[in-house]
Design a protein around this motif. Sequence first.
Motif, PDB file in Angstrom:
ATOM      1  N   SER A 307     -13.401 -12.753 -19.193  1.00 34.44           N
ATOM      2  CA  SER A 307     -13.762 -14.063 -19.718  1.00 34.44           C
ATOM      3  C   SER A 307     -13.098 -14.290 -21.074  1.00 34.44           C
ATOM      4  N   SER A 308     -13.025 -15.566 -21.467  1.00 28.86           N
ATOM      5  CA  SER A 308     -12.359 -15.940 -22.720  1.00 28.86           C
ATOM      6  C   SER A 308     -13.366 -16.491 -23.718  1.00 28.86           C
ATOM      7  N   LEU A 309     -13.043 -16.320 -24.985  1.00 26.92           N
ATOM      8  CA  LEU A 309     -13.825 -16.929 -26.056  1.00 26.92           C
ATOM      9  C   LEU A 309     -12.927 -17.117 -27.269  1.00 26.92           C
ATOM     10  N   TYR A 310     -13.435 -17.801 -28.260  1.00 27.05           N
ATOM     11  CA  TYR A 310     -12.676 -17.978 -29.495  1.00 27.05           C
ATOM     12  C   TYR A 310     -13.184 -16.973 -30.518  1.00 27.05           C
ATOM     13  N   HIS A 340      -9.036 -15.248 -27.046  1.00 28.01           N
ATOM     14  CA  HIS A 340      -9.265 -13.816 -26.875  1.00 28.01           C
ATOM     15  C   HIS A 340      -9.998 -13.578 -25.556  1.00 28.01           C
ATOM     16  N   ASP A 341      -9.619 -12.489 -24.873  1.00 26.36           N
ATOM     17  CA  ASP A 341     -10.264 -12.130 -23.610  1.00 26.36           C
ATOM     18  C   ASP A 341     -11.095 -10.867 -23.767  1.00 26.36           C
ATOM     19  N   VAL A 342     -12.283 -10.896 -23.189  1.00 27.63           N
ATOM     20  CA  VAL A 342     -13.177  -9.739 -23.158  1.00 27.63           C
ATOM     21  C   VAL A 342     -13.694  -9.597 -21.720  1.00 27.63           C
ATOM     22  N   VAL A 343     -14.544  -8.616 -21.494  1.00 25.77           N
ATOM     23  CA  VAL A 343     -15.132  -8.423 -20.167  1.00 25.77           C
ATOM     24  C   VAL A 343     -16.652  -8.417 -20.298  1.00 25.77           C
ATOM     25  N   ILE A 344     -17.295  -9.283 -19.534  1.00 32.23           N
ATOM     26  CA  ILE A 344     -18.756  -9.346 -19.511  1.00 32.23           C
ATOM     27  C   ILE A 344     -19.280  -8.276 -18.566  1.00 32.23           C
ATOM     28  N   ILE A 345     -20.131  -7.373 -19.074  1.00 25.63           N
ATOM     29  CA  ILE A 345     -20.646  -6.264 -18.270  1.00 25.63           C
ATOM     30  C   ILE A 345     -22.174  -6.258 -18.214  1.00 25.63           C
ATOM     31  N   GLN A 391     -17.418 -21.273 -26.187  1.00 28.62           N
ATOM     32  CA  GLN A 391     -16.255 -20.937 -25.364  1.00 28.62           C
ATOM     33  C   GLN A 391     -16.467 -19.797 -24.369  1.00 28.62           C
ATOM     34  N   ILE A 392     -17.493 -18.996 -24.568  1.00 28.42           N
ATOM     35  CA  ILE A 392     -17.700 -17.906 -23.617  1.00 28.42           C
ATOM     36  C   ILE A 392     -17.920 -18.499 -22.219  1.00 28.42           C
ATOM     37  N   GLY A 393     -17.253 -17.940 -21.254  1.00 25.97           N
ATOM     38  CA  GLY A 393     -17.380 -18.460 -19.899  1.00 25.97           C
ATOM     39  C   GLY A 393     -16.486 -19.641 -19.606  1.00 25.97           C
ATOM     40  N   SER A 394     -15.490 -19.879 -20.459  1.00 28.89           N
ATOM     41  CA  SER A 394     -14.597 -21.021 -20.211  1.00 28.89           C
ATOM     42  C   SER A 394     -13.524 -20.686 -19.178  1.00 28.89           C
ATOM     43  N   LEU A 395     -13.013 -19.463 -19.183  1.00 29.67           N
ATOM     44  CA  LEU A 395     -12.042 -18.988 -18.188  1.00 29.67           C
ATOM     45  C   LEU A 395     -12.543 -17.644 -17.667  1.00 29.67           C
TER      46      LEU A 395
END
Length: 573
Positions: A307-310, A340-345, A391-395
């Motif tokens: 997922s992406s966020l700012y 920025h891209d991270v991974v939701i776990i 922005q979390i969950g936008s892409l």
Amino acid sequence: MKENRWLISYVAIGILIVLAGIFLFFVSKKSVQKNIVTVEYNKQWNHIMADSINQKNILLKIDNVMVDCSKAKPYFTDNMELMIPCSIVKEGFDCAKNLYKKKNLVIERGSNEAELKLGSKLLKFNDNEYELSESVEKIKNEIYVPAELFTTYLNYEFQWDSGTMVSSFENQAKGDSFLPERYNYLEKGKSVSVKDQGAHGTCWAFATLTALESSLLPEEKMDFSENNLIYNNILSDEIHDGGDYIRSMAYLMSWNGPVLEADDPYGSMHTDAKKKVVKHVQEAVIIPKGNLEKIKEMVFKYGGVESSLYMASTAAYMTNTFYNNEECAYCYKGKEKPNHDVVIIGWDDHYPKENFKDQSLKKDGAFLCINSWGEEFGKNGTFYVSYEDSQIGSLNVCYTGIEETDNYDRIYQTDLCGWIGTMGFEGSPHAYFANVYKAKEKESVESVGFYAAKASMKYEVFICRKFDGKISLNDRTHVAAQGILKNQGYYTIRLDQSYPVRKGDKFAVVVKVTDSKGKDYRLIPVEMKSEDIDIHVDLSDGEGYISSGGEKWQSAEKQECNICLKAYTKKMK
């Protein structure tokens, strides 16, 4: 006279046996319908009935929806207990399913947790121990669990119709969510390795492969090469260029990767395109912007969500205006685009809103994310992001279908750059697209792959084994596969049978897609030039066609694009 009496006796006995069989059939049918485990009549009759039923095609319906059991079929045991293949548990029963140490099976739904062992009847359900009527069994590569687990413990009602061969399950707790209020990979023994991207703009590559790795846990723990993804994708090979999920999906779906980190370590500034690919990614779901419940569902059932966020700062995150270092909690509510891209776990619906620096938040709740800034950031590389972050969950992407590399012998494709755009016919809720390929040897077409441009998209697949001009595409008397794709993303569709093709012959794959809501005509996924992405699209490597009604066909290459439609084959003797 004695011989006649003996004959009459044998006939009478035969009639009694037949009547007993009929009686036992209806008794057993009633027992199955009510899911009664205790069987008091002759087990030999059970065996005969089970064997007769299992020779036919047992259908499975859950909450009035037919379930695809093409990968593994349900069956009845000699005790007339229905055994359910675990491959349908996630989608069919909305459960999480994880296998630990190749023998300990854990199935979760809502706040309920069932622990089972292969080869055992023992069930540990919410910390209490019970015994099932049948053992959990592994047959070939499929694990089977007794239907009793769902009827007795997870609140489903079961009915069996011998006339239609349909096993029906209906959820009796429809008001309850199948998602728990709190879920955390770190607490579930699915710990993902924390990595460090360093000073390069490669968060996209790290997020992609971390999400992919998490989808294999806990059954397999693998470390994939970000270096290979960065330098071996067709869209760019500059480490400072940045990237996105389009680039990652193009790389994975074309079978260019993944490769192991040990074979292509990060930071070497070059790669070898011939490094061994260790998995074939066959499916990925793209989650709509802002659909937080769908993100949770994917994390619960399949794996971490890229997922992406700012992020307002990287080097100075310790004093970031939007980051609470003490609580490892982040929230940004501005209008800047994701960077920025991270991974939701995981997630926690009751994570206190007071833990964030922004005191204007209205609700509790946050996602647990894993970053690529090393273990010194956050809590061992993880941190919480508020549900109210703008922005979390936008892409979002989740990799839901990962298979071994021997699943097929060859992939036919022309869309190495991946899904760049969509085409369609204005005013029409459906469209046809086709790709033509030349068989490289005697083989059989087993599956096809394409992108679902819209959610809830209907599809029909047709195979033209001998292509002889565009008119061949109109011969669609047999549907090789059909269904509805609930989410956007890439899907591999298994065909109803193998379709042999001869070496040197041209064959075609034809797909009809329909927007089930009838609102959008842009349904054909294509590889094309884009103002946003500087790429070279090779139009010389394919023969694609598009049509509004499936009768008059236009060349895709003349529209300056390639159709995103792959074919998967196996060799034939």
